[in-house]
Design a protein around this motif. Structure first.
Motif, PDB file in Angstrom:
ATOM      1  N   PHE A   1      61.490  33.901  27.294  1.00 54.02           N
ATOM      2  CA  PHE A   1      59.807  32.997  27.855  1.00 54.02           C
ATOM      3  C   PHE A   1      58.713  33.606  27.296  1.00 54.02           C
ATOM      4  CE2 PHE A   1      63.199  34.157  31.127  1.00 54.02           C
ATOM      5  CZ  PHE A   1      63.224  32.432  31.697  1.00 54.02           C
ATOM      6  N   GLN A   2      58.054  32.840  27.192  1.00 57.58           N
ATOM      7  CA  GLN A   2      56.801  33.198  26.529  1.00 57.58           C
ATOM      8  C   GLN A   2      55.531  32.860  27.775  1.00 57.58           C
ATOM      9  OE1 GLN A   2      55.911  31.466  23.168  1.00 57.58           O
ATOM     10  NE2 GLN A   2      56.913  32.336  22.032  1.00 57.58           N
ATOM     11  N   PRO A   3      53.967  33.395  28.110  1.00 56.95           N
ATOM     12  CA  PRO A   3      52.685  34.029  29.384  1.00 56.95           C
ATOM     13  C   PRO A   3      52.312  32.662  28.314  1.00 56.95           C
ATOM     14  CG  PRO A   3      52.834  35.757  28.096  1.00 56.95           C
ATOM     15  CD  PRO A   3      54.656  35.100  27.436  1.00 56.95           C
ATOM     16  N   ASN A   4      51.617  31.439  29.539  1.00 59.23           N
ATOM     17  CA  ASN A   4      51.123  30.995  29.323  1.00 59.23           C
ATOM     18  C   ASN A   4      49.546  31.018  29.807  1.00 59.23           C
ATOM     19  OD1 ASN A   4      51.484  29.335  31.802  1.00 59.23           O
ATOM     20  ND2 ASN A   4      53.531  28.663  31.033  1.00 59.23           N
ATOM     21  N   THR A   5      48.465  30.098  30.178  1.00 55.23           N
ATOM     22  CA  THR A   5      47.571  29.445  30.626  1.00 55.23           C
ATOM     23  C   THR A   5      48.042  29.619  32.384  1.00 55.23           C
ATOM     24  OG1 THR A   5      46.636  27.858  29.973  1.00 55.23           O
ATOM     25  CG2 THR A   5      45.907  29.779  28.858  1.00 55.23           C
ATOM     26  N   SER A   6      48.691  29.816  32.900  1.00 45.56           N
ATOM     27  CA  SER A   6      48.639  29.157  34.132  1.00 45.56           C
ATOM     28  C   SER A   6      48.973  30.555  34.592  1.00 45.56           C
ATOM     29  CB  SER A   6      49.933  28.752  34.386  1.00 45.56           C
ATOM     30  OG  SER A   6      51.144  29.746  34.619  1.00 45.56           O
ATOM     31  N   VAL A   7      48.856  31.869  34.219  1.00 43.87           N
ATOM     32  CA  VAL A   7      48.717  33.285  34.810  1.00 43.87           C
ATOM     33  C   VAL A   7      47.267  33.607  33.675  1.00 43.87           C
ATOM     34  CG1 VAL A   7      48.909  35.037  35.659  1.00 43.87           C
ATOM     35  CG2 VAL A   7      50.385  33.402  35.957  1.00 43.87           C
ATOM     36  N   SER A   8      46.523  33.682  34.142  1.00 47.06           N
ATOM     37  CA  SER A   8      45.296  34.426  33.611  1.00 47.06           C
ATOM     38  C   SER A   8      44.736  35.975  33.803  1.00 47.06           C
ATOM     39  CB  SER A   8      44.252  33.931  33.053  1.00 47.06           C
ATOM     40  OG  SER A   8      43.167  33.233  34.033  1.00 47.06           O
ATOM     41  N   PHE A   9      43.551  36.545  32.975  1.00 46.06           N
ATOM     42  CA  PHE A   9      43.217  37.290  34.172  1.00 46.06           C
ATOM     43  C   PHE A   9      41.732  37.341  33.463  1.00 46.06           C
ATOM     44  CE2 PHE A   9      47.399  38.407  32.683  1.00 46.06           C
ATOM     45  CZ  PHE A   9      47.973  39.213  34.251  1.00 46.06           C
ATOM     46  N   MET A  10      41.043  37.448  35.324  1.00 44.67           N
ATOM     47  CA  MET A  10      39.462  36.959  35.042  1.00 44.67           C
ATOM     48  C   MET A  10      38.584  38.977  35.161  1.00 44.67           C
ATOM     49  SD  MET A  10      36.720  35.636  38.170  1.00 44.67           S
ATOM     50  CE  MET A  10      37.679  33.759  37.490  1.00 44.67           C
ATOM     51  N   VAL A  11      37.916  38.835  34.147  1.00 42.77           N
ATOM     52  CA  VAL A  11      37.041  40.303  33.645  1.00 42.77           C
ATOM     53  C   VAL A  11      35.973  40.110  33.929  1.00 42.77           C
ATOM     54  CG1 VAL A  11      37.392  41.972  32.714  1.00 42.77           C
ATOM     55  CG2 VAL A  11      38.964  40.773  31.812  1.00 42.77           C
ATOM     56  N   ILE A  12      36.158  41.226  35.520  1.00 41.29           N
ATOM     57  CA  ILE A  12      34.396  41.455  35.623  1.00 41.29           C
ATOM     58  C   ILE A  12      33.668  42.184  35.162  1.00 41.29           C
ATOM     59  CG2 ILE A  12      33.430  41.127  38.322  1.00 41.29           C
ATOM     60  CD1 ILE A  12      35.236  39.162  38.495  1.00 41.29           C
TER      61      ILE A  12
ATOM     62  N   MET B   1      46.273  29.429  38.244  1.00 45.63           N
ATOM     63  CA  MET B   1      46.244  27.706  37.856  1.00 45.63           C
ATOM     64  C   MET B   1      47.532  27.226  38.014  1.00 45.63           C
ATOM     65  SD  MET B   1      43.752  26.730  34.406  1.00 45.63           S
ATOM     66  CE  MET B   1      45.499  26.308  33.613  1.00 45.63           C
ATOM     67  N   PHE B   2      46.869  26.666  39.420  1.00 44.50           N
ATOM     68  CA  PHE B   2      47.727  25.115  39.674  1.00 44.50           C
ATOM     69  C   PHE B   2      47.974  24.163  38.932  1.00 44.50           C
ATOM     70  CE2 PHE B   2      47.360  28.291  42.575  1.00 44.50           C
ATOM     71  CZ  PHE B   2      49.364  28.241  43.315  1.00 44.50           C
TER      72      PHE B   2
ATOM     73  N   PRO C   1      44.626  17.692  32.414  1.00 46.15           N
ATOM     74  CA  PRO C   1      46.037  17.376  32.610  1.00 46.15           C
ATOM     75  C   PRO C   1      46.523  18.327  31.632  1.00 46.15           C
ATOM     76  CG  PRO C   1      45.397  15.080  32.804  1.00 46.15           C
ATOM     77  CD  PRO C   1      44.038  16.267  32.393  1.00 46.15           C
ATOM     78  N   GLN C   2      47.188  19.641  32.379  1.00 41.77           N
ATOM     79  CA  GLN C   2      48.417  20.286  30.984  1.00 41.77           C
ATOM     80  C   GLN C   2      49.665  20.076  31.474  1.00 41.77           C
ATOM     81  OE1 GLN C   2      46.560  22.356  30.013  1.00 41.77           O
ATOM     82  NE2 GLN C   2      45.113  22.868  31.627  1.00 41.77           N
ATOM     83  N   ASN C   3      50.279  20.319  30.333  1.00 36.11           N
ATOM     84  CA  ASN C   3      51.889  20.017  30.172  1.00 36.11           C
ATOM     85  C   ASN C   3      52.754  21.065  30.472  1.00 36.11           C
ATOM     86  OD1 ASN C   3      51.320  21.811  28.047  1.00 36.11           O
ATOM     87  ND2 ASN C   3      52.416  19.792  26.213  1.00 36.11           N
ATOM     88  N   PHE C   4      51.845  22.612  31.170  1.00 38.26           N
ATOM     89  CA  PHE C   4      52.659  23.993  31.230  1.00 38.26           C
ATOM     90  C   PHE C   4      52.948  23.451  33.060  1.00 38.26           C
ATOM     91  CE2 PHE C   4      48.743  25.079  29.360  1.00 38.26           C
ATOM     92  CZ  PHE C   4      48.331  25.709  30.924  1.00 38.26           C
ATOM     93  N   THR C   5      53.258  25.033  33.342  1.00 43.69           N
ATOM     94  CA  THR C   5      52.946  25.329  34.534  1.00 43.69           C
ATOM     95  C   THR C   5      53.686  26.434  34.533  1.00 43.69           C
ATOM     96  OG1 THR C   5      53.081  24.583  36.594  1.00 43.69           O
ATOM     97  CG2 THR C   5      55.382  24.513  35.491  1.00 43.69           C
ATOM     98  N   PHE C   6      53.987  27.639  35.543  1.00 43.90           N
ATOM     99  CA  PHE C   6      54.437  28.681  35.784  1.00 43.90           C
ATOM    100  C   PHE C   6      55.662  29.294  35.300  1.00 43.90           C
ATOM    101  CE2 PHE C   6      51.154  28.377  40.088  1.00 43.90           C
ATOM    102  CZ  PHE C   6      50.324  29.110  39.531  1.00 43.90           C
TER     103      PHE C   6
END
Length: 277
Positions: A57-68, A131-132, A191-196
């Motif tokens: 498995f590899q991470p993708n941008t469906s989960v990112s981290f917001m740095v305040i 990100m859904f 539109p995206q071609n990936f998800t969680f």
């Protein structure tokens, strides 16, 4: 029902390198667990786990981290660090929602949204953002309602919607707090071609078997069971529902292997079986 929640990042042999890099980027950071398979760190006081899970498995941008960020200098510092070998998704620039914002994927495949905030919502410096998209596109609002029904002490705020285009009315941005832990949620704007996937999961540690049962049953009723405490909720997000005592059991000499042997047999984890391993 107070639980500890934190992200797990999946790596192919680079968990130690990545977590040490993140410790160099964020203040008040340190490695707290360092093994060949798992590296845990507190980044600006927040727990993160790096897992050497292999190439599956590899991470993708469906989960990112917001740095305040509190000022431009701080935002630029994070951006410079993540830019080294990284890929820019949105340039660091002025946008309608922030005087300085950028989205970047670092050299380890983890995505960060660097955000200069007009005001802080809470104490968290780093906020996981869901990100859904793809088959989950348009489901952010439904997912938020689901999470607030499952967790206690919840809060939803800062909801904005896409004003026009194909995704008009869908969630552009929302903040939610689940048991004192901040998350962001959004539907993709394109539109995206990936998800969680398992590349980034959320670890949820529980004090009792009743708490494990509560979350496991809620996530898997319309989601999917996996192994070793892993499961997928109805909206595709992966969770690790584990007993808080597991780390202590794994540190006991002579017991760790027996405990892990039991974990590998289970889908939902059973505290009594692990304690008596």
């Amino acid at each position: 029902m107070k639980n500890d929640m934190y992200p797990c990042l999946w790596f192919d042999g680079k968990a130690g390198e990545a977590m040490n890099f993140y410790c160099s980027v964020f203040d008040r950071s340190e490695i707290v667990v360092d093994t060949p398979s798992v590296v845990q760190a507190r980044l600006d006081g927040q727990m993160f786990m790096g897992l050497n899970g292999g190439p599956q498995f590899q991470p993708n941008t469906s989960v990112s981290f917001m740095v305040i960020c509190d000022d431009r200098k701080e935002a630029q510092r994070y951006w410079n660090a993540f830019s080294n070998g990284g890929q820019v998704l949105m340039p660091l620039d002025s946008y309608a929602w922030s005087e300085q914002y950028g989205w970047i994927q670092d050299r380890f495949g983890i995505s960060w949204q660097v955000y200069l905030a007009k005001e802080r919502w809470g104490d968290q410096k780093i906020i996981p953002t869901l990100m859904f998209c793809a088959q989950q596109q348009g489901k952010a609002e439904e997912a938020i309602a689901f999470y607030t029904s499952v967790f206690k002490n919840t809060e939803v705020s800062n909801i904005s919607r896409y004003p026009e285009g194909s995704f008009k009315g869908q969630i552009q941005h929302a903040r939610l707090v689940l048991n004192d832990y901040e998350l962001m949620a959004m539907d993709s704007g394109v539109p995206q071609n990936f998800t969680f996937n398992e590349g980034i999961s959320m670890v949820l540690t529980c004090d009792t078997q009743g708490e494990i049962d509560h979350y496991w049953n809620a996530f898997t009723e319309k989601g999917k069971e996996s192994m070793c405490g892993w499961c997928q909720d109805p909206y595709g997000v992966y969770w690790q529902v584990i007993p808080k005592i597991l780390g202590e059991l794994m540190r006991e000499p002579g017991r760790a292997k027996r405990v892990m042997d039991e974990v590998l047999k289970m889908k939902k984890l059973d505290i009594d079986t692990l304690v008596h391993a």
